[in-house]
Design an enzyme around this catalytic site. Structure first.
Site, PDB file in Angstrom:
ATOM      1  N   LYS A 189       1.113  -0.970  -0.381  1.00 51.65           N
ATOM      2  CA  LYS A 189       0.200   0.074   0.309  1.00 51.65           C
ATOM      3  C   LYS A 189       0.758   1.064   0.199  1.00 51.65           C
ATOM      4  CE  LYS A 189      -1.484   1.815   3.779  1.00 51.65           C
ATOM      5  NZ  LYS A 189      -0.245   2.948   4.703  1.00 51.65           N
ATOM      6  N   ASP A 231      -2.740  -6.125   2.551  1.00 49.88           N
ATOM      7  CA  ASP A 231      -2.888  -5.306   3.576  1.00 49.88           C
ATOM      8  C   ASP A 231      -2.087  -6.072   4.772  1.00 49.88           C
ATOM      9  OD1 ASP A 231      -3.901  -3.761   5.228  1.00 49.88           O
ATOM     10  OD2 ASP A 231      -6.080  -3.644   4.861  1.00 49.88           O
ATOM     11  N   HIS A 232      -1.722  -5.209   5.196  1.00 48.76           N
ATOM     12  CA  HIS A 232      -0.866  -5.979   6.544  1.00 48.76           C
ATOM     13  C   HIS A 232      -2.057  -6.232   7.254  1.00 48.76           C
ATOM     14  CE1 HIS A 232       0.569  -2.154   8.347  1.00 48.76           C
ATOM     15  NE2 HIS A 232       0.406  -2.713   9.505  1.00 48.76           N
ATOM     16  N   LYS A 266      -2.556 -10.451  10.595  1.00 49.02           N
ATOM     17  CA  LYS A 266      -2.402 -10.239  12.017  1.00 49.02           C
ATOM     18  C   LYS A 266      -3.090 -11.790  12.151  1.00 49.02           C
ATOM     19  CE  LYS A 266      -1.959  -4.934  12.641  1.00 49.02           C
ATOM     20  NZ  LYS A 266      -0.743  -4.956  13.061  1.00 49.02           N
ATOM     21  N   HIS A 275      -6.615  -0.299   5.759  1.00 51.77           N
ATOM     22  CA  HIS A 275      -6.657  -1.517   7.421  1.00 51.77           C
ATOM     23  C   HIS A 275      -7.759  -1.133   8.249  1.00 51.77           C
ATOM     24  CE1 HIS A 275      -2.325  -1.023   6.699  1.00 51.77           C
ATOM     25  NE2 HIS A 275      -1.853  -0.028   6.683  1.00 51.77           N
TER      26      HIS A 275
END
Ligand code: BG6
Length: 510
Positions: A167, A196-197, A201, A259
């Site tokens: 991104k 999208d990190h 998670k 996010h």
């Protein structure tokens, strides 16, 4: 999640396909802080391919030997593991090479192609290539074009060529569409992995299991029982050395269409018909499309922007945003954004989703809080319905991962009086998982061709579309009151007002 690789038994888990990974932007922050530690963790978990090599590509001149030494010493600093096991890392490091070149120079890509062919010959990788674009977004389109011109994006039979794109993906709806069009002329959608990190998670992935792997939550997961949802992503850091990028982006662009809306879509999506990647992405896309973008004339009511002034964060003085390096001293860029959104579908009609994010805030915390409606009538003498605290379910994403549920309980004693208790599940207490960067799963998924946790083009578009009116209005009208919150606080007063008007309040996070 397209196949059985993630099913419960570890025996089913398979390594990534043999491949060579090329990192563009190999000398940058992302590579050393997150990608290399993630690659180490994958090697440690025996998920890295049996045959694996890595080429670092950047515009700084350097030899492969010195690059390898540099990242090896940086790894000891940034690894999530307490100690780096040299036996594991050396096996990875011996197959790391480096090449410098200009991202616009076709000759550099021809050279890259030759290096790849040579590596395939030497270590027996089969011609599968993973290109990771960890560069400034201005180069995304160019690099893909150069790869295509060098013949590196066409997939020979039984071989894959995949591109991970960091991104920000565009800076608004129009530029995101243009970028999708540009890369779409060279790549199939199945070759594009928009990262999208947040989806890497653990707690974010757990949301689907929590919702769809348990029978008791889904029946109450709707407008009948849920009063409102709050999503918070507060950071204590300021803009640090990223002023150049951040001052042109701002909190809304930087965090919300990607996010924050990822968190919202995981919370609000309908159950997919399977864990097949397209089934999951279809549901996420559907809910993103159902977000009602605020009307331009309602932006002043439904969105709040803030910029931090000087203050104290975690006991240390913090300079005002406008005094940070590479930031315009008269900057109109927001470092805080809060929005009230609605989802136009049967499940969520009229339930407000409040989103807030900011830099230099009081506490580092990312969470989703779901507040349920109060019990409908007064049953306990001397306890008014209003004084009873509603049930609250909090998905804690960072820094402590877990889930907590608040409910009322009788305080022991002869008199019936009510207190509030929290039932807490903490990941760290139940599972002794090793710390991770969040990029491990995403890299591994890409090596297996699983797109479930990546953003499809239509999802990116929907994210931008949802906030476009806010971007427009904030771009057109200067904020008269910047700076309007003190560094180390919970943001501007107007953000409280945003909720007070609905009779709600932001959750106090201690
Ligand atoms: C990045 C943003 O995408 O996410 C940063 O560009 C932000 O500004 C970061 O700090 C937050 O990520 P995390 O994982 O620390 O919550």
């Amino acid at each position: 999640m397209a196949d059985s690789k993630k099913s419960a038994s570890a025996a089913h888990v398979r390594r990534g396909d043999d491949c060579v990974m090329v990192i563009f932007g190999a000398t940058g922050d992302l590579t050393k802080r997150l990608l290399m530690p993630a690659i180490y963790n994958l090697a440690k978990a025996k998920l890295l391919p049996e045959k694996f090599a890595l080429i670092g590509f950047s515009n700084i001149e350097e030899s492969s030997d010195s690059y390898r030494d540099e990242i090896t010493s940086e790894l000891s600093q940034y690894a999530t593991a307490k100690v780096v096991d040299p036996k594991i890392w050396d096996r990875v490091a011996k197959n790391i090479q480096y090449t410098s070149g200009d991202f616009k120079d076709p000759a550099a890509f021809i050279h890259l192609k030759e290096m790849l062919a040579e590596i395939d010959k030497q270590i027996g990788t089969p011609g599968n290539y993973l290109f990771y674009l960890a560069t400034s977004p201005v180069f995304f389109g160019e690099i893909v074009k150069q790869l295509a011109n060098a013949g590196l994006t066409t997939e020979p039979e039984h071989r894959w060529r995949r591109v991970i794109i960091e991104k920000p993906f565009g800076r608004d709806l129009e530029s995101a569409k243009a970028l999708n069009r540009e890369i779409g002329t060279h790549l199939e959608e199945s070759q594009i992995f928009r990262i999208d990190h947040y989806l890497g998670k653990e707690t974010v992935q757990n949301l689907m299991v929590f919702r769809f792997g348990n029978g008791i939550f889904e029946p109450i997961w709707n407008r009948r029982y849920v009063e409102f949802v709050q999503v918070t992503a507060a950071e204590t850091v300021g803009v640090e050395l990223r002023g150049g990028y951040y001052d042109t982006a701002g909190a809304l662009r930087d965090m919300v269409p990607n996010h924050m809306l990822t968190l919202l879509s995981m919370t609000a999506m309908e159950p997919p018909t399977s864990f097949d990647s397209e089934a999951v992405r279809d549901e996420k896309a559907k809910v993103m499309h159902a977000i009602r973008p605020p009307k331009k004339e309602d932006v002043a009511r439904d969105a709040v922007r803030g910029q931090y002034g000087a203050g104290t964060v975690a006991g240390k003085p913090r300079a005002a945003y406008r005094s940070e390096p590479n930031v315009d001293p008269k900057s109109n860029t927001e470092t805080y954004a809060a929005v009230r959104l609605f989802i136009d579908n049967w499940r969520w009609a009229d339930v407000p989703f409040y989103l807030r994010t900011g830099k230099s805030m009081a506490k580092r915390v990312t969470e989703i809080a779901i507040q349920f409606r109060r019990p409908p009538f007064l049953m306990f003498r001397d306890t008014s319905v209003e004084s009873m605290v509603p049930n609250l379910l909090v998905i804690h994403i960072e820094p402590d991962q877990g889930i907590s549920l608040r409910f009322s309980a009788k305080i022991p004693g002869p008199v019936v009086s009510l207190g509030n208790v929290d039932m807490n599940f903490k990941y760290s207490e139940y599972f002794h998982a090793t710390a991770a960067t969040g990029y491990e799963t995403l890299l591994w998924d890409c090596m297996l061709g699983d797109t479930t946790l990546f953003q499809r083009a239509d999802m990116v578009d929907a994210g931008w579309r949802a906030i476009e009116p806010v971007l427009d209005v904030w771009g057109e009208q200067k904020a008269a009151d910047f700076p309007n919150y003190v560094a180390g606080s919970w943001g501007p007063a107007a953000a409280d007002e945003l909720l007070h008007r609905d009779g709600h309040a932001w959750r106090k996070i201690e």
